[in-house]
Design a protein around this motif. Structure first.
Motif, mmCIF file in Angstrom:
data_model
loop_
_atom_site.group_PDB
_atom_site.id
_atom_site.type_symbol
_atom_site.label_atom_id
_atom_site.label_comp_id
_atom_site.label_asym_id
_atom_site.label_seq_id
_atom_site.Cartn_x
_atom_site.Cartn_y
_atom_site.Cartn_z
ATOM 1 N N THR A 4 -19.527 -11.789 10.297
ATOM 2 C CA THR A 4 -20.551 -11.089 10.959
ATOM 3 C C THR A 4 -19.948 -10.036 11.528
ATOM 4 O OG1 THR A 4 -22.090 -12.936 11.369
ATOM 5 C CG2 THR A 4 -22.504 -10.745 12.561
ATOM 6 N N GLY A 5 -19.863 -8.686 10.825
ATOM 7 C CA GLY A 5 -19.158 -7.601 11.236
ATOM 8 C C GLY A 5 -19.769 -7.084 12.659
ATOM 9 N N GLN A 6 -19.073 -5.884 12.968
ATOM 10 C CA GLN A 6 -19.234 -5.313 14.200
ATOM 11 C C GLN A 6 -20.638 -4.303 14.062
ATOM 12 O OE1 GLN A 6 -16.543 -2.423 16.694
ATOM 13 N NE2 GLN A 6 -15.241 -3.899 15.875
ATOM 14 N N TYR A 7 -20.740 -3.931 12.877
ATOM 15 C CA TYR A 7 -22.015 -3.306 12.661
ATOM 16 C C TYR A 7 -23.118 -4.207 11.632
ATOM 17 C CZ TYR A 7 -18.908 -0.042 14.362
ATOM 18 O OH TYR A 7 -18.131 0.738 15.213
ATOM 19 N N MET A 58 -32.220 -8.463 18.038
ATOM 20 C CA MET A 58 -32.842 -8.936 17.057
ATOM 21 C C MET A 58 -31.866 -8.598 15.538
ATOM 22 S SD MET A 58 -36.495 -7.505 17.634
ATOM 23 C CE MET A 58 -37.370 -8.218 16.331
ATOM 24 N N ARG A 59 -31.165 -7.538 15.571
ATOM 25 C CA ARG A 59 -30.461 -7.315 14.445
ATOM 26 C C ARG A 59 -29.253 -8.239 14.470
ATOM 27 N NH1 ARG A 59 -29.992 -1.298 12.486
ATOM 28 N NH2 ARG A 59 -32.002 -0.925 13.541
ATOM 29 N N ARG A 60 -28.647 -8.328 15.675
ATOM 30 C CA ARG A 60 -27.542 -9.125 15.725
ATOM 31 C C ARG A 60 -27.670 -10.494 15.441
ATOM 32 N NH1 ARG A 60 -21.809 -8.429 16.120
ATOM 33 N NH2 ARG A 60 -23.099 -6.545 15.511
ATOM 34 N N GLU A 109 -16.702 -8.909 17.696
ATOM 35 C CA GLU A 109 -17.511 -8.324 18.753
ATOM 36 C C GLU A 109 -18.834 -8.654 18.803
ATOM 37 O OE1 GLU A 109 -16.150 -4.626 20.379
ATOM 38 O OE2 GLU A 109 -14.285 -5.008 19.914
ATOM 39 N N PRO A 110 -19.265 -9.900 18.686
ATOM 40 C CA PRO A 110 -20.786 -10.329 18.687
ATOM 41 C C PRO A 110 -21.649 -9.632 19.676
ATOM 42 C CG PRO A 110 -19.586 -12.247 19.077
ATOM 43 C CD PRO A 110 -18.531 -11.158 18.799
#
Lengths: 322, 280
Positions: A85-88, A143-145, A164-165
């Protein structure tokens, strides 16, 4: 596969971009089944390290193994056991949350109905059921995260990388992400997360590596790390910056430690071990007629960890940062 | 400098649903190449469903081109618009579809920029699947554009002697070539940094190739040096081949087009995959 097999093992891992050594000889050993925190400021080399471990970047030097598989020679075997799960947000914004999860389920080999069922289960569990049919473009940051993390566990991976979650999330969304991380580990997944917040590493991680300028400068449990920097920090701000030298003297005597002059000309900070002493120090200031506008006694911040470990502050301009 | 606020979860969200959802389970068997490619094709279709605006290039442009060229040049070039349409329509079809191939590189470039490809590249799947699926989605768009041009042509008076079969074969050949050409744009989309640069670079190639061809006029009236270029231009061969198929007279150019397609895939396919695997 033996139970004592390491989730991650690297030695001398190096990555250069031009003349910059973004990662400069990182040695990591991560056991299975725990949360491993990689702590460091922006540009320290956290993301580059993760990108090498997830086979997105090829190391220039050293080696890295994930569950015993070399990240270069056995990239496919590594990909089969990890997710990132990337930073973006690495989901498709034009699709709905549900479609994103079904898409990944299908790509990972589930049948159509399995993928749909799994998507529904994850959306429900992550509090996204109501937004399932909406395009991701309309989602809030939190929500996106959550969707992004859900996308990483469509098929529960053995090792998940969270870059960087919680950066940029509000406190509520942040604590939700923390709960998800805890639940993941309880389920047996190994988690490697990067963070800029000592607090986060403290809350979640079983072990922490502190990275600066592409090197690991400290490694241990969060309590070991905090012990190396003192248990707390006193921050205060004076009404009159002119009085700072005088205040510094009084505080140094009362606290028995050296004071740090903050960049703000009216501010001072010090490492303190007990609150009582700090209270006495503040009283001594008041007696001397030095007015304080603001003070706080808190745990050491990443900044203080950095100051203690490296002698420089975390947000100092790092001229050779990637 | 403030210290990091100490946060306590307002309400623990780890309930039974979350626990159950995170419990380990059997990993499904690896998706095969076809399933993975078709899943990406499905994604392309979903994008069309959610963002129908992106169909402007395959709907409005073809209509515009056909009407404009037929009525602007028809009278002057062939004496009547009706006569010109018989010559022009297969050519305009070729031009329309070949021009929209450039959006392939654009879509890929956007995916990379948004970070979606990072996730895809960490999945244990057949690597070309993402690109093949995307190109299949584009083929669907090319089919849409072709249908629009041909239906409009029929309304305006295009009467192909090759009949339904001839028209279908012509479109099929065009799709084969466009699919192959798209691999050139996927390579470009992976090399060039910005979307604008992708557009500009592909136009730089496509405009001379489509206009300096036999799409609009017979090259017999052109100066010698231009004729040489036009006759060597693969787009001319493609237009001749499609025209021939639609007119019911198969031309030797069909073979040339198929060879050109094979070469494009052989060169740009591996190049695309190399660039795709490359780090960025």
């Amino acid at each position: 596969m033996t139970s004592r097999e390491l989730a991650i093992e690297t030695a001398g891992l190096t990555k250069r971009f031009g003349t910059t050594r973004a990662v400069d000889g990182v040695d990591l050993t991560v056991s299975q089944g725990l949360v491993y925190g990689v702590l460091g400021p922006n540009g320290a080399g956290k993301t580059t390290t993760i990108r090498m471990l997830t086979t997105l970047l090829r190391p220039d030097g050293g080696w890295a193994r994930v569950f015993g598989h070399d990240v270069v020679r056995e990239a496919d075997a590594v990909r089969a056991r990890v997710s990132l799960t990337g930073q973006y947000a690495s989901v498709d914004e034009d699709l709905t949350g549900q479609e994103n999860l079904i898409l990944l389920g299908r790509l990972l080999g589930s049948s159509g109905s399995q993928a749909r069922a799994r998507a529904a289960e994850l959306l429900e569990a992550f509090g996204l059921a109501e937004a399932a049919g909406r395009r991701v473009k309309t989602y809030s940051g939190g929500m996106r995260r959550r969707l992004d993390i859900a996308a990483s566990i469509v098929v529960t991976p053995d090792l998940i990388f969270l870059d960087e979650p919680t950066t940029g999330l509000d406190p509520r969304s942040r604590s939700q992400v923390w709960e998800i991380v805890r639940a993941l580990v309880a389920g047996g997944t190994t988690v490697l997360l990067t963070t800029q917040y000592l607090e986060e590493a403290d809350q979640l991680a079983d072990r922490v590596a502190v990275i600066d300028h592409g090197r690991v400068i400290a490694e241990g449990t969060p309590s070991e790390l905090k012990a190396s920097v003192g248990t707390g920090a006193l921050h205060l701000r004076l009404l009159d910056p002119e009085q700072r030298p005088q205040a510094e003297q009084i505080l140094e005597r009362a606290l028995g430690v050296a004071l740090y002059r903050e960049p703000d000309p009216a501010a001072l900070s010090a490492r303190v071990s007990d609150a009582e002493r700090a209270a006495h120090a503040l009283a001594a200031l008041a007696q001397a007629g030095i007015a304080v506008t603001d003070f706080s006694l808190g745990r050491p911040s990443l900044d203080e960890v950095f100051l203690a470990l490296t002698g420089h502050r975390a947000e100092e301009p790092l001229e050779d940062a990637a | 400098m403030t210290s990091t606020p100490i946060l306590t979860p307002a309400r623990p969200i780890v309930d039974d649903t979350l626990r159950a959802a995170l419990s380990p389970r059997v990993r499904p068997p690896r998706a095969n190449a076809l399933t993975a490619s078709l899943t990406f094709f499905w994604r392309a279709m979903l994008k069309i469903k959610h963002v129908p605006e992106q169909l402007i290039d395959v709907t409005i442009f073809p209509v515009m081109f056909t009407l404009m060229f037929t009525y602007l040049f028809g009278g002057a070039l062939a004496g009547s618009t009706d006569a010109y349409l018989q010559y022009l329509l297969p050519g305009v079809l070729v031009q329309t579809v070949v021009l929209i191939t450039m959006y392939t590189g654009l879509g890929l470039n956007i995916d990379i920029e948004k970070g979606f490809f990072d996730r895809i590249r960490t999945l244990p799947i057949w690597r070309p699947a993402a690109i093949v699926g995307m190109l299949l989605g584009d083929a669907a768009r090319y089919t849409m554009a072709s249908t629009i041009v041909i239906v409009l042509g029929l309304v305006l008076g295009f009467r192909p002697a090759g009949g339904v079969i001839g028209v279908l074969l012509g479109v099929a050949l065009l799709l084969v070539f466009s699919f192959s050409l798209s691999w050139a744009w996927t390579s470009l989309g992976l090399v060039v940094r910005t979307q604008n640069a992708v557009m500009m670079t592909s136009m730089l190639f496509l405009f001379p190739l489509t206009f300096a061809s036999n799409i609009f006029v017979d090259p017999a009236t052109m100066p010698g040096w231009l004729q040489a270029f036009v006759n060597a231009n693969p787009i001319s061969h493609l237009a001749t081949a499609v025209r021939g198929l639609m007119a019911g007279t198969a031309q030797p150019e069909i073979a040339l087009v198929l060879i050109a397609s094979a070469v494009l895939v052989a060169v740009f396919g591996p190049l695309t995959m190399r660039l795709y695997g490359r780090e960025r």
